[in-house]
Write an enzyme that holds these catalytic residues in place. Structure first.
Site, PDB file in Angstrom:
ATOM      1  N   ARG A  67      -9.307  -8.443   3.084  1.00 40.52           N
ATOM      2  CA  ARG A  67      -8.433  -8.263   3.704  1.00 40.52           C
ATOM      3  C   ARG A  67      -9.086  -6.466   4.387  1.00 40.52           C
ATOM      4  O   ARG A  67      -8.909  -6.121   4.934  1.00 40.52           O
ATOM      5  CB  ARG A  67      -7.458  -8.755   3.093  1.00 40.52           C
ATOM      6  CG  ARG A  67      -5.659  -7.893   4.063  1.00 40.52           C
ATOM      7  CD  ARG A  67      -4.238  -8.406   2.981  1.00 40.52           C
ATOM      8  NE  ARG A  67      -3.614  -8.185   4.462  1.00 40.52           N
ATOM      9  CZ  ARG A  67      -2.614  -6.937   3.849  1.00 40.52           C
ATOM     10  NH1 ARG A  67      -2.660  -6.407   2.937  1.00 40.52           N
ATOM     11  NH2 ARG A  67      -1.484  -7.149   4.484  1.00 40.52           N
ATOM     12  N   HIS A 113       0.051  -3.279  11.274  1.00 37.67           N
ATOM     13  CA  HIS A 113       0.795  -3.734  11.115  1.00 37.67           C
ATOM     14  C   HIS A 113       0.668  -3.714  13.012  1.00 37.67           C
ATOM     15  O   HIS A 113       2.137  -3.302  12.977  1.00 37.67           O
ATOM     16  CB  HIS A 113       2.178  -4.001  10.647  1.00 37.67           C
ATOM     17  CG  HIS A 113       1.495  -4.668   9.171  1.00 37.67           C
ATOM     18  ND1 HIS A 113       1.719  -5.874   9.221  1.00 37.67           N
ATOM     19  CD2 HIS A 113       1.785  -3.639   7.857  1.00 37.67           C
ATOM     20  CE1 HIS A 113       1.868  -5.605   7.185  1.00 37.67           C
ATOM     21  NE2 HIS A 113       1.682  -4.750   7.319  1.00 37.67           N
ATOM     22  N   GLN A 136       0.788  -0.830   0.145  1.00 40.16           N
ATOM     23  CA  GLN A 136       0.544   0.284   0.061  1.00 40.16           C
ATOM     24  C   GLN A 136       1.213   1.338   0.246  1.00 40.16           C
ATOM     25  O   GLN A 136       1.914   1.406   0.575  1.00 40.16           O
ATOM     26  CB  GLN A 136      -0.764  -0.121   1.344  1.00 40.16           C
ATOM     27  CG  GLN A 136      -1.807   1.141   1.198  1.00 40.16           C
ATOM     28  CD  GLN A 136      -3.342   0.521   1.913  1.00 40.16           C
ATOM     29  OE1 GLN A 136      -2.946  -0.904   2.381  1.00 40.16           O
ATOM     30  NE2 GLN A 136      -3.485   0.977   2.133  1.00 40.16           N
ATOM     31  N   SER A 182       4.086  -6.252   2.604  1.00 37.63           N
ATOM     32  CA  SER A 182       2.604  -6.734   2.539  1.00 37.63           C
ATOM     33  C   SER A 182       1.486  -7.262   2.480  1.00 37.63           C
ATOM     34  O   SER A 182       1.961  -8.333   1.846  1.00 37.63           O
ATOM     35  CB  SER A 182       1.815  -5.050   3.945  1.00 37.63           C
ATOM     36  OG  SER A 182       0.877  -5.128   4.432  1.00 37.63           O
ATOM     37  N   LEU A 183       1.067  -6.183   2.069  1.00 36.38           N
ATOM     38  CA  LEU A 183      -0.109  -6.895   0.994  1.00 36.38           C
ATOM     39  C   LEU A 183       0.793  -7.148  -0.512  1.00 36.38           C
ATOM     40  O   LEU A 183       0.121  -7.809  -1.202  1.00 36.38           O
ATOM     41  CB  LEU A 183      -1.064  -5.447  -0.136  1.00 36.38           C
ATOM     42  CG  LEU A 183      -1.533  -5.491  -1.213  1.00 36.38           C
ATOM     43  CD1 LEU A 183      -2.460  -6.598  -0.713  1.00 36.38           C
ATOM     44  CD2 LEU A 183      -2.108  -5.003  -2.098  1.00 36.38           C
ATOM     45  N   GLN A 237       0.435 -12.119  10.035  1.00 38.43           N
ATOM     46  CA  GLN A 237       0.939 -10.559   9.268  1.00 38.43           C
ATOM     47  C   GLN A 237       0.518  -9.630   9.708  1.00 38.43           C
ATOM     48  O   GLN A 237       0.617  -8.562   9.760  1.00 38.43           O
ATOM     49  CB  GLN A 237       1.360 -11.115   8.133  1.00 38.43           C
ATOM     50  CG  GLN A 237       2.009 -10.095   7.168  1.00 38.43           C
ATOM     51  CD  GLN A 237       1.373  -9.686   6.246  1.00 38.43           C
ATOM     52  OE1 GLN A 237      -0.638  -8.832   5.871  1.00 38.43           O
ATOM     53  NE2 GLN A 237       1.566 -10.041   4.225  1.00 38.43           N
TER      54      GLN A 237
END
Length: 304
Positions: free
Chosen positions: A114, A198, A11, A89-90, A247
């Site tokens: 998500r 996170h 992102q 991440s993503l 995660q």
């Protein structure tokens, strides 16, 4: 032959007009983008191509948009055959599709869920994130512990040497920012985000994400994908599913991931997706490795 790895952005890499040239120049890209629109039940491609930027920035659209752009590119350059992959991440979801661990149609729906879950968590408890530049990880960890007296805050991304992102409650992050400045940080900057990604503030998203993961079929990966949570390669389908769940509230160990990939023999890194963020991070982690970017159709054309 040099060992290659694909890297997939997370992102913040989105931009209005993303993937439009892929749609216009490739029948395969056009089919994948139309399939994604159908899968998410929204005109995602219109928002990607035309904006407005404010709408594209909403987590529920940002995540599937970046994922879609990345996965289309990976499909178009599949003859490159990477030896490993990782995603920030993503981006880990994009990496898993490239490795055959999740099928595209199911993955786009999973990523959409998500994004919705994380956006929901951001409305339940207001949180924020900030970038800290110029301090060592142990120093920032200790400052976060000290700031936790006023609110939740922890390290969320260990991006590159001296570049760490913290995440948590508004009070906790603000306090950690003050402490970082007084401890000699070169730069302290709050990020424009819709939640404390996170961090424990993402707990409200966990149930929704678990449900979406349970509805998704996972397969063993064709090549190792380095997980954000451990910075180590995973190929087993059950391990992959577990690491995606963890995660959500765990730090992204990106610097360690890249170091481990280099130690395992990777010499060339290809950032596959919008923007150049990961190329910059890799260069800061190790200036000696080769780094390439694949974002536009003209980048793809070299490899077809």
């Amino acid at each position: 032959m040099a060992k290659k790895a694909f890297l997939f952005p997370g992102q913040g890499s989105q931009y209005v007009g993303m993937a439009k040239d892929l749609f216009d120049n490739s029948v395969e890209a056009k089919e994948m983008i139309r399939t994604a629109d159908e899968a998410v039940g929204a005109n995602l491609s219109y928002i990607m191509f035309n904006g407005p930027e404010e709408e594209l920035k909403q987590t529920e659209y940002t995540q599937p948009a970046i994922f879609l752009h990345s996965v289309v590119l990976a499909s178009l350059i599949r003859t490159l055959r990477p030896d490993a992959a990782a995603g920030h991440s993503l981006g880990e979801y994009s990496a898993l599709v490239a490795a055959g661990a999740i099928q595209f149609y199911e993955a786009i729906k999973l990523v959409r869920q998500r994004g919705l879950a994380m956006q929901y968590a951001g409305t339940v408890t207001k949180g924020t994130m900030a970038a800290i530049v110029g301090l060592q990880p142990d120093v920032v960890n200790n400052l976060c512990k000290e700031a936790s007296s006023v609110g939740i805050v922890q390290c969320a991304n260990f991006n590159s040497p001296g570049q760490i992102v913290i995440s948590g409650s508004v009070e906790g992050v603000k306090k950690a920012m003050e402490l970082s400045k007084s401890n000699g940080a070169k730069l302290v900057k709050e990020l424009v985000v819709s939640g404390a990604f996170h961090s424990p503030l993402m707990e409200p998203a966990k149930e929704k994400l678990q449900q979406a993961l349970d509805e998704t079929h996972f397969y063993n990966a064709r090549f190792p994908v380095y997980a954000n949570v451990t910075a180590k390669p995973v190929s087993d389908k059950d391990e992959i599913k577990k690491s995606l769940f963890e995660q959500l509230t765990s730090p992204v160990r990106w610097e360690e991931t890249i170091q481990n990939m280099i130690n395992d023999g990777i010499e060339e890194f290809y950032e596959v997706g919008p923007g150049k963020v990961l190329q910059g991070l890799v260069k800061r982690i190790n200036p000696d490795v080769k780094v390439f970017g694949i974002d536009k159709y003209e980048d793809v054309y070299q490899y077809i």
